[in-house]
Scaffold this active site. Structure first.
Site, PDB file in Angstrom:
ATOM      1  N   GLU A   1      -9.790 -10.091  -7.738  1.00 39.86           N
ATOM      2  CA  GLU A   1      -8.697  -9.128  -7.539  1.00 39.86           C
ATOM      3  C   GLU A   1      -7.539  -9.362  -8.516  1.00 39.86           C
ATOM      4  O   GLU A   1      -6.947  -8.401  -9.021  1.00 39.86           O
ATOM      5  CB  GLU A   1      -8.209  -9.202  -6.090  1.00 39.86           C
ATOM      6  CG  GLU A   1      -9.273  -8.700  -5.111  1.00 39.86           C
ATOM      7  CD  GLU A   1      -8.894  -8.842  -3.652  1.00 39.86           C
ATOM      8  OE1 GLU A   1      -9.724  -8.488  -2.806  1.00 39.86           O
ATOM      9  OE2 GLU A   1      -7.772  -9.301  -3.358  1.00 39.86           O
TER      10      GLU A   1
ATOM     11  N   LYS B   1       0.819  -1.213   0.000  1.00 34.79           N
ATOM     12  CA  LYS B   1       0.000   0.000   0.000  1.00 34.79           C
ATOM     13  C   LYS B   1       0.858   1.271   0.000  1.00 34.79           C
ATOM     14  O   LYS B   1       2.060   1.217   0.258  1.00 34.79           O
ATOM     15  CB  LYS B   1      -0.943  -0.042   1.220  1.00 34.79           C
ATOM     16  CG  LYS B   1      -1.957  -1.200   1.168  1.00 34.79           C
ATOM     17  CD  LYS B   1      -2.969  -1.092   2.326  1.00 34.79           C
ATOM     18  CE  LYS B   1      -3.988  -2.225   2.267  1.00 34.79           C
ATOM     19  NZ  LYS B   1      -5.050  -2.059   3.310  1.00 34.79           N
TER      20      LYS B   1
HETATM   21  P1  IDP Z   1      -8.274  -6.762   5.509  1.00 34.80           P
HETATM   22  O1  IDP Z   1      -7.405  -5.835   4.673  1.00 34.80           O
HETATM   23  O2  IDP Z   1      -7.547  -7.276   6.713  1.00 34.80           O
HETATM   24  O3  IDP Z   1      -8.916  -7.848   4.695  1.00 34.80           O
HETATM   25  P2  IDP Z   1     -10.867  -5.417   5.496  1.00 34.80           P
HETATM   26  O4  IDP Z   1     -11.885  -5.511   6.582  1.00 34.80           O
HETATM   27  O5  IDP Z   1     -11.121  -6.137   4.213  1.00 34.80           O
HETATM   28  O6  IDP Z   1      -9.459  -5.850   6.128  1.00 34.80           O
HETATM   29  O7  IDP Z   1     -10.677  -3.863   5.205  1.00 34.80           O
HETATM   30  C1  IDP Z   1     -10.009  -3.415   4.037  1.00 34.80           C
HETATM   31  C2  IDP Z   1      -9.060  -2.311   4.428  1.00 34.80           C
HETATM   32  O8  IDP Z   1      -9.813  -1.201   4.928  1.00 34.80           O
HETATM   33  C3  IDP Z   1      -8.092  -2.632   5.572  1.00 34.80           C
HETATM   34  O9  IDP Z   1      -6.932  -3.313   5.139  1.00 34.80           O
HETATM   35  C4  IDP Z   1      -7.757  -1.256   6.103  1.00 34.80           C
HETATM   36  O10 IDP Z   1      -6.805  -0.576   5.267  1.00 34.80           O
HETATM   37  C5  IDP Z   1      -9.098  -0.549   5.977  1.00 34.80           C
HETATM   38  N1  IDP Z   1      -9.901  -0.650   7.206  1.00 34.80           N
HETATM   39  C6  IDP Z   1     -10.511  -1.753   7.713  1.00 34.80           C
HETATM   40  N2  IDP Z   1     -11.179  -1.484   8.847  1.00 34.80           N
HETATM   41  C7  IDP Z   1     -10.988  -0.151   9.062  1.00 34.80           C
HETATM   42  C8  IDP Z   1     -11.436   0.746  10.106  1.00 34.80           C
HETATM   43  O11 IDP Z   1     -12.131   0.368  11.051  1.00 34.80           O
HETATM   44  N3  IDP Z   1     -11.008   2.047   9.981  1.00 34.80           N
HETATM   45  C9  IDP Z   1     -10.239   2.490   8.949  1.00 34.80           C
HETATM   46  N4  IDP Z   1      -9.815   1.681   7.958  1.00 34.80           N
HETATM   47  C10 IDP Z   1     -10.179   0.378   8.024  1.00 34.80           C
END
Ligand code: IDP
Ligand code: MG
Length: 140
Positions: free
Chosen positions: A127, A10
């Site tokens: 993806e 990222k």
């Molecule tokens: P993951 O990347 O571990 O699969 P996901 O729930 O799919 O997590 O969320 C995608 C991305 O969104 C995360 O990697 C993170 O960058 C962001 N994200 C997830 N939850 C939050 C939050 O509560 N606040 C801010 N950003 C979040």
């Protein structure tokens, strides 16, 4: 079973010059790059990638972040690659990620968590197709 999964380094990690260190960790874990590119997403492209999260409160901030600077996208191949890559990455929030994981080592914030990884065969298919065409796979 040999699988393919999509990884993203990222903008926070690219900006902190962690690309080499993170790719080294993939290779050490037996997650071998089949495809790799450095690019910068538009916000609309980030929204398309993360469409499954469009109802989440962090969606707009996440898509702004993901389009804020260059990223490196990789197709990784290996035995049970999807789950093994998720294990290597660690929990979404770096503060909760286990010792030895990429997010523990390189993430700084629940949003700025250094790396992305597909979470299922279905998401990996979507993806990988979002970033790579079948013509781009090397024979290996
Ligand atoms: P993951 O990347 O571990 O699969 P996901 O729930 O799919 O997590 O969320 C995608 C991305 O969104 C995360 O990697 C993170 O960058 C962001 N994200 C997830 N939850 C939050 C939050 O509560 N606040 C801010 N950003 C979040
Ligand atoms: Mg996810």
């Amino acid at each position: 079973m040999t699988e393919r999964t999509l990884a993203i380094i990222k903008p926070d990690a690219v900006g902190r010059h962690l690309v080499g260190a993170i790719i080294q960790r993939y290779e050490e874990a037996g997650l071998i790059p089949l495809g790799m590119k450095l690019m910068r997403l538009t916000k609309a492209q980030a929204e398309g990638f993360y469409y499954v999260h469009k109802q989440r409160p962090f969606f707009d901030s996440l898509c702004s972040f993901m389009s804020s600077g260059p990223i490196v996208v990789l197709a990784l191949a290996g035995e049970n690659a999807i789950q093994r890559h998720r294990d290597l990455m660690g929990a979404t929030d770096p503060a909760k990620a286990a010792e030895g994981t990429l997010r523990k080592a390189f993430g700084t914030h629940i949003e700025h968590n250094a790396v992305h990884g597909s979470d299922s065969p279905e998401s990996a298919q979507y993806e990988l197709g979002y970033f790579f065409s079948a013509l781009e796979w090397p024979q290996r």
